[in-house]
Design a protein around this motif. Sequence first.
Motif, PDB file in Angstrom:
ATOM      1  N   ARG A  44       0.862  -1.182   0.000  1.00  0.00           N
ATOM      2  CA  ARG A  44       0.000   0.000   0.000  1.00  0.00           C
ATOM      3  C   ARG A  44       0.900   1.234   0.000  1.00  0.00           C
ATOM      4  NH1 ARG A  44      -3.473  -3.486   3.444  1.00  0.00           N
ATOM      5  NH2 ARG A  44      -2.198  -2.947   5.271  1.00  0.00           N
ATOM      6  N   SER A  46       1.596   4.798  -2.143  1.00  0.00           N
ATOM      7  CA  SER A  46       0.980   5.689  -3.121  1.00  0.00           C
ATOM      8  C   SER A  46       1.977   6.317  -4.079  1.00  0.00           C
ATOM      9  CB  SER A  46       0.198   6.795  -2.399  1.00  0.00           C
ATOM     10  OG  SER A  46       1.059   7.540  -1.545  1.00  0.00           O
ATOM     11  N   PRO A 117       2.183  -5.260   3.761  1.00  0.00           N
ATOM     12  CA  PRO A 117       1.728  -4.222   2.834  1.00  0.00           C
ATOM     13  C   PRO A 117       2.145  -2.794   3.157  1.00  0.00           C
ATOM     14  CG  PRO A 117      -0.034  -5.805   3.221  1.00  0.00           C
ATOM     15  CD  PRO A 117       1.073  -6.154   4.180  1.00  0.00           C
ATOM     16  N   ASP A 118       2.289  -2.458   4.425  1.00  0.00           N
ATOM     17  CA  ASP A 118       2.591  -1.069   4.778  1.00  0.00           C
ATOM     18  C   ASP A 118       4.081  -0.769   4.899  1.00  0.00           C
ATOM     19  OD1 ASP A 118      -0.100  -0.240   4.901  1.00  0.00           O
ATOM     20  OD2 ASP A 118      -0.306  -1.081   6.911  1.00  0.00           O
TER      21      ASP A 118
END
Length: 291
Positions: A44, A46, A117-118
């Motif tokens: 995740r 951006s 994910p982070d």
Amino acid sequence: MGTGVGRDMDQDYQSRGTDVTVIVPASNEAALIGGCLEALLASRFSGCAEVIVVANGCVDDTASVARSFAAQAAGMGWTLAVIERAEGGKPGALNAGDAAAQGPVRVYLDADVTVTPDLLGQLFAALDAATPRYASGAVHIVATTPISRAYARIWRRVPFMRDVVPGCGLFAVNAAGRARWGSFPHIIADDVFVRLHFDPKERVGVPSSYRWPIAEGWRNLVRVRRRQNAGVDEIAARYPDLIRNEDKPDFPAAEKLGIALSDPLGFLIYAGVALAVKLTPRSNQDWSRGR
């Protein structure tokens, strides 16, 4: 296959607006590179990332497996490129990846590691600074066989693994930090080499974790532990000025006793591996990780 980056990179590789470059050296990792890339592409994050897989000295399908993830990366607005090198050796693979990299933040990721994910976003945030910084996540040591699982239980509790930022299997630096050294030298412990280029205050541990598998079975544990010791000794001998940045915590006897009493089998195996390394003469070794 050759060593020229321009010739070896996939034709659709683009490098505009890159925030983070993830360099993945991979030697005969066809069985594991898919899991590594699948986890990475579930990030995740951006920003715009590029992934450079350097398949070095491979005699399996590492490169083709890695290329199969290019479309998925493109769908995220990322790029994924594969460099194939006939020559083996991790330092050479890291240098080839660096030569092609465009991102100011560099993440060096072993091909058998899987990120959560982070993690990538947290690493980028920690390294988004003008001053030199180093970062890694919370390492989760994993093993499959009973002996290695017992070893891992103790290793997780060793102060160095528990209380500092070891960067095993995954470490990242910003542009100012990467400027502290040139090419990766031909050494065993690239992770130690990079970590010790930074004062402990310049190292950041982010909360997200990653899974780092260790060697499986007694013989492989001994071999890899010997490799780790040899790597640290090599750094101390060749780069003595770096040792001032070592922040390895003490491991008091009372704490060892407490761990031994709470997990006698695990401690016996952990201590036995360390003793076997000390009692076995060092010779030319196969440094590959046993799985």
